[in-house]
Motif scaffolding. Structure first.
Motif, PDB file in Angstrom:
ATOM      1  N   MET A 105     -61.727  29.576  43.299  1.00  0.00           N
ATOM      2  CA  MET A 105     -62.748  28.556  43.517  1.00  0.00           C
ATOM      3  C   MET A 105     -62.679  27.461  42.463  1.00  0.00           C
ATOM      4  N   LEU A 106     -62.483  27.853  41.207  1.00  0.00           N
ATOM      5  CA  LEU A 106     -62.415  26.849  40.150  1.00  0.00           C
ATOM      6  C   LEU A 106     -61.202  25.940  40.330  1.00  0.00           C
ATOM      7  N   GLU A 107     -60.068  26.498  40.719  1.00  0.00           N
ATOM      8  CA  GLU A 107     -58.894  25.661  40.967  1.00  0.00           C
ATOM      9  C   GLU A 107     -59.137  24.756  42.178  1.00  0.00           C
ATOM     10  N   ALA A 108     -59.780  25.300  43.225  1.00  0.00           N
ATOM     11  CA  ALA A 108     -60.047  24.508  44.431  1.00  0.00           C
ATOM     12  C   ALA A 108     -61.099  23.427  44.186  1.00  0.00           C
ATOM     13  N   LEU A 109     -61.881  23.554  43.126  1.00  0.00           N
ATOM     14  CA  LEU A 109     -62.898  22.545  42.808  1.00  0.00           C
ATOM     15  C   LEU A 109     -62.258  21.217  42.397  1.00  0.00           C
ATOM     16  N   GLU A 110     -61.022  21.294  41.900  1.00  0.00           N
ATOM     17  CA  GLU A 110     -60.234  20.094  41.558  1.00  0.00           C
ATOM     18  C   GLU A 110     -60.963  19.197  40.557  1.00  0.00           C
ATOM     19  N   VAL A 111     -61.462  19.810  39.467  1.00  0.00           N
ATOM     20  CA  VAL A 111     -62.159  19.016  38.454  1.00  0.00           C
ATOM     21  C   VAL A 111     -61.175  18.153  37.676  1.00  0.00           C
ATOM     22  N   ARG A 112     -61.706  17.062  37.150  1.00  0.00           N
ATOM     23  CA  ARG A 112     -60.957  16.165  36.268  1.00  0.00           C
ATOM     24  C   ARG A 112     -61.724  16.048  34.959  1.00  0.00           C
ATOM     25  N   ASP A 113     -61.029  15.704  33.898  1.00  0.00           N
ATOM     26  CA  ASP A 113     -61.705  15.509  32.613  1.00  0.00           C
ATOM     27  C   ASP A 113     -62.847  14.521  32.780  1.00  0.00           C
ATOM     28  N   GLY A 114     -64.000  14.872  32.223  1.00  0.00           N
ATOM     29  CA  GLY A 114     -65.161  13.988  32.303  1.00  0.00           C
ATOM     30  C   GLY A 114     -66.048  14.201  33.510  1.00  0.00           C
ATOM     31  N   ASP A 115     -65.635  15.083  34.442  1.00  0.00           N
ATOM     32  CA  ASP A 115     -66.472  15.345  35.615  1.00  0.00           C
ATOM     33  C   ASP A 115     -67.759  16.065  35.218  1.00  0.00           C
ATOM     34  N   ASP A 116     -68.831  15.713  35.921  1.00  0.00           N
ATOM     35  CA  ASP A 116     -70.109  16.411  35.765  1.00  0.00           C
ATOM     36  C   ASP A 116     -70.251  17.402  36.916  1.00  0.00           C
ATOM     37  N   VAL A 117     -70.498  18.669  36.572  1.00  0.00           N
ATOM     38  CA  VAL A 117     -70.508  19.748  37.560  1.00  0.00           C
ATOM     39  C   VAL A 117     -71.884  20.404  37.613  1.00  0.00           C
ATOM     40  N   LEU A 118     -72.375  20.614  38.827  1.00  0.00           N
ATOM     41  CA  LEU A 118     -73.591  21.383  39.063  1.00  0.00           C
ATOM     42  C   LEU A 118     -73.186  22.702  39.695  1.00  0.00           C
ATOM     43  N   GLU A 119     -73.599  23.801  39.059  1.00  0.00           N
ATOM     44  CA  GLU A 119     -73.368  25.127  39.627  1.00  0.00           C
ATOM     45  C   GLU A 119     -74.674  25.636  40.226  1.00  0.00           C
ATOM     46  N   ILE A 120     -74.622  26.081  41.476  1.00  0.00           N
ATOM     47  CA  ILE A 120     -75.785  26.658  42.149  1.00  0.00           C
ATOM     48  C   ILE A 120     -75.625  28.172  42.117  1.00  0.00           C
ATOM     49  N   GLY A 121     -76.482  28.838  41.340  1.00  0.00           N
ATOM     50  CA  GLY A 121     -76.393  30.280  41.166  1.00  0.00           C
ATOM     51  C   GLY A 121     -75.829  30.611  39.799  1.00  0.00           C
ATOM     52  N   ALA A 122     -76.689  30.688  38.787  1.00  0.00           N
ATOM     53  CA  ALA A 122     -76.220  30.882  37.415  1.00  0.00           C
ATOM     54  C   ALA A 122     -75.599  32.251  37.194  1.00  0.00           C
ATOM     55  N   GLY A 123     -76.120  33.268  37.906  1.00  0.00           N
ATOM     56  CA  GLY A 123     -75.590  34.618  37.731  1.00  0.00           C
ATOM     57  C   GLY A 123     -75.644  35.051  36.274  1.00  0.00           C
ATOM     58  N   THR A 124     -74.546  35.593  35.796  1.00  0.00           N
ATOM     59  CA  THR A 124     -74.492  36.086  34.419  1.00  0.00           C
ATOM     60  C   THR A 124     -74.239  34.968  33.412  1.00  0.00           C
ATOM     61  N   GLY A 125     -73.796  33.800  33.894  1.00  0.00           N
ATOM     62  CA  GLY A 125     -73.400  32.715  33.007  1.00  0.00           C
ATOM     63  C   GLY A 125     -71.895  32.638  32.790  1.00  0.00           C
ATOM     64  N   TYR A 126     -71.143  33.615  33.292  1.00  0.00           N
ATOM     65  CA  TYR A 126     -69.692  33.673  33.076  1.00  0.00           C
ATOM     66  C   TYR A 126     -68.984  32.450  33.663  1.00  0.00           C
ATOM     67  N   ASN A 127     -69.332  32.104  34.887  1.00  0.00           N
ATOM     68  CA  ASN A 127     -68.703  30.945  35.532  1.00  0.00           C
ATOM     69  C   ASN A 127     -69.024  29.651  34.776  1.00  0.00           C
ATOM     70  N   ALA A 128     -70.268  29.522  34.336  1.00  0.00           N
ATOM     71  CA  ALA A 128     -70.658  28.335  33.559  1.00  0.00           C
ATOM     72  C   ALA A 128     -69.868  28.258  32.252  1.00  0.00           C
ATOM     73  N   ALA A 129     -69.612  29.409  31.629  1.00  0.00           N
ATOM     74  CA  ALA A 129     -68.828  29.419  30.390  1.00  0.00           C
ATOM     75  C   ALA A 129     -67.408  28.916  30.639  1.00  0.00           C
TER      76      ALA A 129
END
Length: 328
Positions: A105-129
């Motif tokens: 999922m993170l690779e498919a998100l196709e982020v670029r440097d400087g992108d602002d990301v909103l995660e829906i579903g904090a869970g444990t915080g691992y993905n946010a880290a």
């Protein structure tokens, strides 16, 4: 293991082994995400988890005085599997997603440097880290409805030095105070795409979200329009709190189907996605006629007038409204 191997050494070895396994499996192709997984230890975010055992659940804990149970906890944390991290009255409220699926999922998100990301579903915080490591704390916002979940995620993140914006609130409303976003990553299954998200995105933003049993990748044109196709990857998540994920047609409605198709997850994906607009028998005829299509041939269009799923072409003959109650 040497005589002086410590618990910390064992955890570090297990963490490194998992990164090697994910890399060997081909799900960490981007060096930036490989570095993030190597830098962020999963065990910090899963100090305990629940496992099914007999008629109930067993809690495995990293500080258990029993060394055998501690070893089972560590093996579980660094196994490529989802883990139940929060239960209430036997109902699963939150989990730590399967690491290989997170990487995809993170690779498919196709982020670029400087992108602002909103995660829906904090869970444990691992993905946010992982997002913080890749983009920096200031570019990451994560939202969850349950204050216990957000407080726990915030504590896990701070323990290893990450401080994204962690918000307690309804994920379906997004987070207008932190908008606009370049990417929205969703870690819970949806029945529909919440319209508020489009208005909180920059033009060209990407939304990656579980829908039916797949992952839809939408490109946002503006506050009124988004469209995209599914990835080929299967995805099973806890439903968005306050929403009910679309369910497959009942067993009675499917009784005329060959057993192997009742159990065929790609066929079930189409039935759930069409949300009862197709009788299972009609769906079977279509699925066979179109060459047993996989997830990547389906897509979704979001407009103020409604939301539709479709096969191959949004203007083609096979289009179904999203989120309608089952009619079979």
């Amino acid at each position: 293991m040497g005589a002086h191997t410590t618990g910390r050494d064992v955890r570090e070895l297990a963490h490194a082994a998992q990164v090697r396994e994910l890399t060997a499996a081909g799900v960490l192709q981007d060096p930036a995400w490989r570095a993030a997984f190597a830098a962020v230890p999963r065990h910090v975010f899963v100090p305990y988890f629940w496992t099914g055992r007999g008629a109930g659940h067993e809690r495995l804990w990293g500080e258990d005085p029993d060394p055998e149970r501690r070893a089972r906890w560590l093996r579980g944390v660094y196994t490529d599997a989802p883990l139940a991290t929060r239960l209430r009255d036997g109902e699963l409220l939150s989990s730590s997603s399967q690491p290989s699926l997170m990487a995809k999922m993170l690779e498919a998100l196709e982020v670029r440097d400087g992108d602002d990301v909103l995660e829906i579903g904090a869970g444990t915080g691992y993905n946010a880290a992982l997002l913080c490591h890749r983009l920096g704390d200031d570019h990451v916002t994560t939202v969850d409805l349950d204050e216990e979940i957000t407080e726990s995620a915030r504590a896990h993140l701070a323990r290893i030095g990450y401080r994204p914006t962690v918000v307690t609130g309804d994920g379906a409303r997004g987070c207008s105070s932190r908008a606009p976003f370049d990417r929205i990553l969703v870690t819970c299954t949806l029945p529909l795409i919440p319209p508020a998200w489009l208005g909180q995105c920059r033009p060209g933003a990407r939304i990656l979200a579980p829908l039916s049993t797949g992952l839809i990748a939408l490109t946002v044109r503006d506050a009124d329009f988004a469209e995209g196709r599914f990835l080929h990857t299967p995805a099973y998540f806890v439903p968005l709190r306050g929403a009910t994920a679309a369910a497959p047609p009942s067993a009675a409605a499917q009784e005329a189907l060959p057993y192997e198709l009742v159990e065929n997850e790609r066929f079930q994906f189409m039935l759930i996605l069409s949300a009862g607009a197709l009788h299972p028998r009609e769906g079977l005829d279509l699925w066979r006629r179109e060459g047993r299509p996989g997830r990547e041939r389906f897509g979704v269009t979001v407009t103020p007038e409604g939301q539709w799923s479709w096969l191959d072409d949004p203007q083609g003959p096979y289009v179904w409204p999203l989120g309608e109650a089952a009619s079979v």
